[in-house]
Design a protein around this motif. Structure first.
Motif, PDB file in Angstrom:
ATOM      1  N   THR A  26       1.687   6.278   5.869  1.00 32.09           N
ATOM      2  CA  THR A  26       2.157   6.733   4.555  1.00 32.09           C
ATOM      3  C   THR A  26       3.559   6.188   4.250  1.00 32.09           C
ATOM      4  OG1 THR A  26       3.187   8.723   5.451  1.00 32.09           O
ATOM      5  CG2 THR A  26       0.857   8.881   4.807  1.00 32.09           C
ATOM      6  N   ARG A  85       0.812  -1.218   0.000  1.00 28.59           N
ATOM      7  CA  ARG A  85       0.000   0.000   0.000  1.00 28.59           C
ATOM      8  C   ARG A  85       0.848   1.272   0.000  1.00 28.59           C
ATOM      9  NH1 ARG A  85      -1.694   0.800   6.226  1.00 28.59           N
ATOM     10  NH2 ARG A  85      -2.342   2.780   5.345  1.00 28.59           N
ATOM     11  N   LYS A 141      -6.343   1.441  -1.164  1.00 30.50           N
ATOM     12  CA  LYS A 141      -5.296   0.422  -1.014  1.00 30.50           C
ATOM     13  C   LYS A 141      -5.296  -0.170   0.391  1.00 30.50           C
ATOM     14  CE  LYS A 141      -1.775   1.352  -4.491  1.00 30.50           C
ATOM     15  NZ  LYS A 141      -0.352   1.679  -4.709  1.00 30.50           N
ATOM     16  N   ASP A 185      -3.635   6.268   0.895  1.00 30.22           N
ATOM     17  CA  ASP A 185      -4.583   5.740  -0.080  1.00 30.22           C
ATOM     18  C   ASP A 185      -5.587   4.831   0.630  1.00 30.22           C
ATOM     19  OD1 ASP A 185      -5.907   4.320  -2.128  1.00 30.22           O
ATOM     20  OD2 ASP A 185      -4.200   4.589  -3.487  1.00 30.22           O
ATOM     21  N   GLU A 186      -6.804   5.348   0.819  1.00 31.97           N
ATOM     22  CA  GLU A 186      -7.842   4.600   1.553  1.00 31.97           C
ATOM     23  C   GLU A 186      -8.217   3.305   0.839  1.00 31.97           C
ATOM     24  OE1 GLU A 186      -9.408   5.275   4.435  1.00 31.97           O
ATOM     25  OE2 GLU A 186      -8.358   7.139   4.876  1.00 31.97           O
ATOM     26  N   GLU A 231       1.807  13.587   1.785  1.00 34.53           N
ATOM     27  CA  GLU A 231       1.092  12.531   1.064  1.00 34.53           C
ATOM     28  C   GLU A 231      -0.152  12.113   1.860  1.00 34.53           C
ATOM     29  OE1 GLU A 231       1.896   7.797   0.018  1.00 34.53           O
ATOM     30  OE2 GLU A 231       3.441   9.009   0.960  1.00 34.53           O
TER      31      GLU A 231
END
Length: 530
Positions: free
Chosen positions: A442, A115, A515, A512-513, A509
């Protein structure tokens, strides 16, 4: 030792080496050269087979030689290693095994990169994995040197040097020719031999004391020269506040470190499903638990029958306590029983070292090829070229481990493994847990978590009494000791978690929800797992 000891033990050494080389040769003829075959043995092992292999990977020279030696020298405080190594498996079972099997393919970096941006994450995780593996390998090399020095009746530098070089050469052959499948079968054979030998020695110790464990402990306390203090906390870690903090630091490293060891994590990829991975751990806990209970009996048995003074005279760090105990149980020096039992125990210990170094070398060479090499290439590496790089990496890692093993030859092997566990707990565990359980984690957080634990852990070891400032240090002639604790875990583990959190909250950054959701479903259900 007598010529009979040497002849018989060398014959048994040779027999084990011949069997393992035959396994390696057979496997090398029947493999098809794919990355999955080399790194994961084709994912064809059953939970029981993998459980025995995990136990074989985990029950190292530190366990068999180092822990018993520490108990023989320090009594109660030496048992911390037995307890810590065993309790650590509860963390692996409940937090790591099934989720890692579902999320990854071959290495720790696969779980994190699922992710995140791959390149920086793989570079960081690969660097950390190689560092931990080399530290662990050094402990095995030291154990091999101590064992053969005892066997040959002296502590000549030449004997130790050639032993360490020989072990390094064999581990490179096992890994480069046989890959994971050969390594796994070697570990299974070794686990059976080690457990059988430990059961036999434990039974003989208890028979000597007519099954009276209380009598065993009291005899050990009398011979130790410390009396009742030998059976109470504080002999090694209770002198002042520094030693008490060292105790806490070591315990933290041992309990949390197992879940971050690259060669243990890679074992979860050799079974077909996450359920099989979980069942493997259950098998491993049963085998490892029984083994560590027996090391306590062996440690106190060595103190009671051989005596701490004799153990210390043979090897200052206590690494030869179990072979000396075997000699005594068999009837003493010069007796046929003593000769046979000593030779068998020495051969089992040597088999232990060979099997463990093979597993660690495979895991570290996989990190070099699958993570570091693949990250440096602009295009994704072909599986066959990755495997070729892994074989070359095994040679390089073997050379580094040999050099460091010769430098650290006078340190206790369990103590050296404690340092490897501290680095694993500081650098690998934070990024692994954050990746699996923190939705907002992240790429910057992942990289900072790895380096934020790895760099302080290594730096604190370099500035600790382990390296300089005392007669027992690696470099006794110099003094740049600024950190008082011998194990850095108490400071470096929190720093790893803190760095991961700080990197994430300061990162521009956005996590990514989608992922994360995909990874969460995959980790918990196995949907989409390789």
């Amino acid at each position: 030792m007598t010529e009979d000891h040497q002849t018989l033990a060398l014959f048994l050494f040779s027999a084990f080496v011949a069997v393992t080389l035959a396994i390696t040769t057979w496997v090398s003829r029947n493999r098809h050269g794919s990355a999955e075959e080399f790194y994961a043995g084709g994912r064809l092992f059953s939970p029981m087979e993998n459980g025995f292999a995990i136990a074989g990977d985990y029950m190292s020279a530190a366990s068999f030689l180092g822990i018993s030696g520490l108990i023989a020298l320090h009594g109660y405080d030496g048992m911390l290693y037995s307890v810590g190594f065993l309790v650590a498996w509860l963390v692996v079972l409940f937090l790591v095994a099934e989720l890692v099997r579902n999320c990854g393919r071959f290495t720790l970096a696969d779980v994190v990169a699922a992710r995140m941006r791959e390149r920086p994450v793989r570079m960081a995780a690969g660097t950390s994995s190689v560092t931990v593996s080399v530290l662990y390998l050094v402990a095995q090399m030291v154990g091999a040197g101590s064992l053969v020095a005892l066997l040959l009746g002296g502590t000549t530098d030449a004997a130790r040097t050639w032993t360490v070089i020989g072990v390094g050469a064999l581990m490179v052959i096992y890994v480069s020719l046989g890959g994971m499948r050969a390594t796994t079968w070697i570990q299974i054979v070794k686990a059976v031999l080690l457990l059988g030998g430990t059961v036999a020695l434990t039974s003989l110790v208890l028979v000597r004391f007519h099954g009276d464990f209380d009598r065993l402990l009291r005899t050990a306390a009398e011979r130790s020269g410390h009396g009742e203090a030998f059976l109470a906390p504080g002999l090694a870690y209770g002198g002042d506040w520094t030693s008490r903090f060292d105790f806490i630091s070591l315990g933290l490293a041992l309990v949390l470190g197992t879940a971050g060891l690259p060669h243990i994590l890679s074992r979860f990829y050799t079974v077909p499903t996450a359920r099989a991975a979980r069942r493997s751990v259950v098998w491993a806990i049963g085998l490892i638990g029984g083994f560590y209970l027996m090391t306590i009996v062996l440690g106190f048995g060595a103190a009671a029958l051989v005596g701490p003074d004799a153990v210390r005279a043979s090897n200052a760090a206590g690494n030869t306590a179990v072979p000396l105990l075997a000699l005594d149980l068999g009837g003493g020096a010069g007796s046929t029983g003593g000769t046979v039992l000593f030779a068998v125990v020495a051969a089992i210990a040597f088999a232990t070292i060979l099997a463990v170094v093979a597993g660690i070398t495979l895991a570290s060479s996989a990190s070099v090829a699958h993570d570091l090499y693949a990250s440096l290439r602009r295009r994704r590496a072909e599986p066959r070229s990755e495997v070729a790089v892994a074989r070359v990496a095994a040679v390089g890692i073997g050379a580094v481990a040999i050099a460091l093993g010769l430098l650290a030859r006078d340190l206790n092997v369990a103590f050296l493994v404690g340092l490897a566990f501290a680095v694993a707990a500081s650098a690998n565990l934070p990024v692994l847990l954050y990746s699996l359980f923190w939705r907002g984690f992240t790429t910057r957080g992942a990289v900072w978590a790895v380096y934020g634990g790895l760099v302080p852990a290594v730096l604190l070891v370099l500035l600790s009494p382990v390296v300089s400032g005392s007669p027992q240090s690696l470099l006794p002639g110099v003094d740049f000791q600024y950190f008082p604790l011998q194990n850095p875990g108490l400071v470096s583990v929190p720093l790893g978690f803190l760095a991961g959190w700080l990197g994430t909250v300061t990162s521009p950054e956005v996590a990514d929800e989608a992922k994360h959701a995909e990874t969460e479903v995959r980790s918990l259900t196995g949907a989409g797992a390789v």
